[in-house]
Design a protein around this motif. Structure first.
Motif, PDB file in Angstrom:
ATOM      1  N   MET A   1       0.823  -1.179   0.000  1.00  0.00           N
ATOM      2  CA  MET A   1       0.000   0.000   0.000  1.00  0.00           C
ATOM      3  C   MET A   1       0.868   1.243   0.000  1.00  0.00           C
ATOM      4  SD  MET A   1      -1.396   0.344   3.897  1.00  0.00           S
ATOM      5  CE  MET A   1      -1.378   2.044   4.305  1.00  0.00           C
ATOM      6  N   ILE A   2       0.288   2.326  -0.463  1.00  0.00           N
ATOM      7  CA  ILE A   2       0.929   3.630  -0.383  1.00  0.00           C
ATOM      8  C   ILE A   2       0.057   4.504   0.504  1.00  0.00           C
ATOM      9  CG2 ILE A   2       1.622   5.707  -1.641  1.00  0.00           C
ATOM     10  CD1 ILE A   2       1.936   3.935  -4.127  1.00  0.00           C
ATOM     11  N   ALA A   3       0.676   5.188   1.435  1.00  0.00           N
ATOM     12  CA  ALA A   3      -0.034   6.156   2.266  1.00  0.00           C
ATOM     13  C   ALA A   3       0.630   7.511   2.086  1.00  0.00           C
ATOM     14  CB  ALA A   3      -0.007   5.742   3.723  1.00  0.00           C
ATOM     15  N   ALA A   4      -0.177   8.501   1.778  1.00  0.00           N
ATOM     16  CA  ALA A   4       0.292   9.889   1.743  1.00  0.00           C
ATOM     17  C   ALA A   4      -0.247  10.531   3.010  1.00  0.00           C
ATOM     18  CB  ALA A   4      -0.236  10.602   0.509  1.00  0.00           C
ATOM     19  N   PHE A   5       0.635  11.163   3.776  1.00  0.00           N
ATOM     20  CA  PHE A   5       0.169  11.746   5.027  1.00  0.00           C
ATOM     21  C   PHE A   5       0.898  13.046   5.338  1.00  0.00           C
ATOM     22  CE2 PHE A   5       3.890   9.530   6.450  1.00  0.00           C
ATOM     23  CZ  PHE A   5       4.314  10.152   7.614  1.00  0.00           C
ATOM     24  N   SER A   6       0.235  13.843   6.158  1.00  0.00           N
ATOM     25  CA  SER A   6       0.864  15.053   6.682  1.00  0.00           C
ATOM     26  C   SER A   6       0.591  15.120   8.172  1.00  0.00           C
ATOM     27  CB  SER A   6       0.338  16.309   5.976  1.00  0.00           C
ATOM     28  OG  SER A   6      -1.011  16.530   6.306  1.00  0.00           O
ATOM     29  N   VAL A   7       1.556  15.603   8.892  1.00  0.00           N
ATOM     30  CA  VAL A   7       1.458  15.768  10.337  1.00  0.00           C
ATOM     31  C   VAL A   7       1.774  17.227  10.630  1.00  0.00           C
ATOM     32  CG1 VAL A   7       2.332  15.018  12.571  1.00  0.00           C
ATOM     33  CG2 VAL A   7       2.209  13.396  10.695  1.00  0.00           C
ATOM     34  N   THR A   8       0.827  17.924  11.244  1.00  0.00           N
ATOM     35  CA  THR A   8       0.990  19.352  11.504  1.00  0.00           C
ATOM     36  C   THR A   8       0.752  19.663  12.971  1.00  0.00           C
ATOM     37  OG1 THR A   8       0.123  19.783   9.280  1.00  0.00           O
ATOM     38  CG2 THR A   8       0.233  21.649  10.796  1.00  0.00           C
ATOM     39  N   PRO A   9       1.726  20.282  13.624  1.00  0.00           N
ATOM     40  CA  PRO A   9       1.493  20.714  14.999  1.00  0.00           C
ATOM     41  C   PRO A   9       0.579  21.939  14.988  1.00  0.00           C
ATOM     42  CG  PRO A   9       3.665  21.408  14.271  1.00  0.00           C
ATOM     43  CD  PRO A   9       3.068  20.596  13.158  1.00  0.00           C
ATOM     44  N   LEU A  10      -0.435  21.923  15.817  1.00  0.00           N
ATOM     45  CA  LEU A  10      -1.361  23.057  15.891  1.00  0.00           C
ATOM     46  C   LEU A  10      -0.997  23.934  17.078  1.00  0.00           C
ATOM     47  CD1 LEU A  10      -4.712  21.213  15.151  1.00  0.00           C
ATOM     48  CD2 LEU A  10      -3.211  22.406  13.543  1.00  0.00           C
ATOM     49  N   GLY A  11      -1.059  25.244  16.855  1.00  0.00           N
ATOM     50  CA  GLY A  11      -0.732  26.183  17.911  1.00  0.00           C
ATOM     51  C   GLY A  11       0.751  26.447  18.038  1.00  0.00           C
ATOM     52  N   ALA A  12       1.525  25.979  17.065  1.00  0.00           N
ATOM     53  CA  ALA A  12       2.982  26.145  17.105  1.00  0.00           C
ATOM     54  C   ALA A  12       3.433  27.326  16.254  1.00  0.00           C
ATOM     55  CB  ALA A  12       3.665  24.867  16.640  1.00  0.00           C
ATOM     56  N   GLY A  13       2.490  28.102  15.733  1.00  0.00           N
ATOM     57  CA  GLY A  13       2.850  29.230  14.874  1.00  0.00           C
ATOM     58  C   GLY A  13       2.938  28.820  13.418  1.00  0.00           C
ATOM     59  N   GLU A  14       3.376  29.754  12.612  1.00  0.00           N
ATOM     60  CA  GLU A  14       3.447  29.504  11.169  1.00  0.00           C
ATOM     61  C   GLU A  14       4.640  28.646  10.763  1.00  0.00           C
ATOM     62  OE1 GLU A  14       2.852  32.735   8.443  1.00  0.00           O
ATOM     63  OE2 GLU A  14       1.655  33.814   9.910  1.00  0.00           O
ATOM     64  N   GLU A  15       5.717  28.712  11.485  1.00  0.00           N
ATOM     65  CA  GLU A  15       6.936  27.982  11.137  1.00  0.00           C
ATOM     66  C   GLU A  15       6.910  26.600  11.785  1.00  0.00           C
ATOM     67  OE1 GLU A  15      10.135  26.726   9.445  1.00  0.00           O
ATOM     68  OE2 GLU A  15       9.377  28.709   8.949  1.00  0.00           O
ATOM     69  N   VAL A  16       6.623  25.587  10.980  1.00  0.00           N
ATOM     70  CA  VAL A  16       6.515  24.220  11.502  1.00  0.00           C
ATOM     71  C   VAL A  16       7.568  23.283  10.905  1.00  0.00           C
ATOM     72  CG1 VAL A  16       4.063  24.448  12.051  1.00  0.00           C
ATOM     73  CG2 VAL A  16       4.752  23.581   9.802  1.00  0.00           C
ATOM     74  N   ALA A  17       8.540  23.837  10.196  1.00  0.00           N
ATOM     75  CA  ALA A  17       9.523  23.003   9.497  1.00  0.00           C
ATOM     76  C   ALA A  17      10.304  22.097  10.438  1.00  0.00           C
ATOM     77  CB  ALA A  17      10.476  23.871   8.677  1.00  0.00           C
ATOM     78  N   GLU A  18      10.664  22.583  11.608  1.00  0.00           N
ATOM     79  CA  GLU A  18      11.433  21.759  12.538  1.00  0.00           C
ATOM     80  C   GLU A  18      10.622  20.544  12.999  1.00  0.00           C
ATOM     81  OE1 GLU A  18      14.039  22.138  16.666  1.00  0.00           O
ATOM     82  OE2 GLU A  18      12.736  23.799  16.067  1.00  0.00           O
ATOM     83  N   ALA A  19       9.356  20.764  13.293  1.00  0.00           N
ATOM     84  CA  ALA A  19       8.486  19.665  13.714  1.00  0.00           C
ATOM     85  C   ALA A  19       8.256  18.680  12.578  1.00  0.00           C
ATOM     86  CB  ALA A  19       7.154  20.220  14.211  1.00  0.00           C
TER      87      ALA A  19
END
Length: 97
Positions: free
Chosen positions: A1-19
């Motif tokens: 199977m292929i899974a495409a996913f995104s994980v986004t921290p909420l409330g961490a501001g606009e810059e989430v690249a480190e997370a």
């Protein structure tokens, strides 16, 4: 199977690249075929191993925020291997026509 996913921290501001990088490091360390673009990471393998990697990626983001949004899209097709590469190759063939 292929899974495409995104994980986004909420409330961490606009810059989430480190997370997001923490999550992508987990995916890359898994050894499963994967690709990351500006919006999603795609990973290919058996159901249990892919879902375990996604769970670990979510866990890697938890130190950055108390709330995390995860979006997952799954293409579960029996008997298909190397789907990430084959899908892109098929698309490129059609684009070349």
């Amino acid at each position: 199977m292929i899974a495409a996913f995104s994980v986004t921290p909420l409330g961490a501001g606009e810059e989430v690249a480190e997370a997001v990088a923490a999550a992508v490091k987990v995916v890359r360390a898994s050894g499963l075929p994967n690709r990351t673009d500006a919006m999603f990471t795609s990973i290919e393998g058996e159901w249990d191993e892919v879902m375990a990697v996604i769970k670990a990626a979510v866990e890697a983001v938890k130190p950055f925020a108390n709330r995390i949004s995860t979006v997952i899209k799954i293409d579960d097709r029996a008997g298909v291997t190397d789907g990430l590469s084959r899908k892109m190759a098929s698309l490129e063939r059609h684009l070349a026509d």
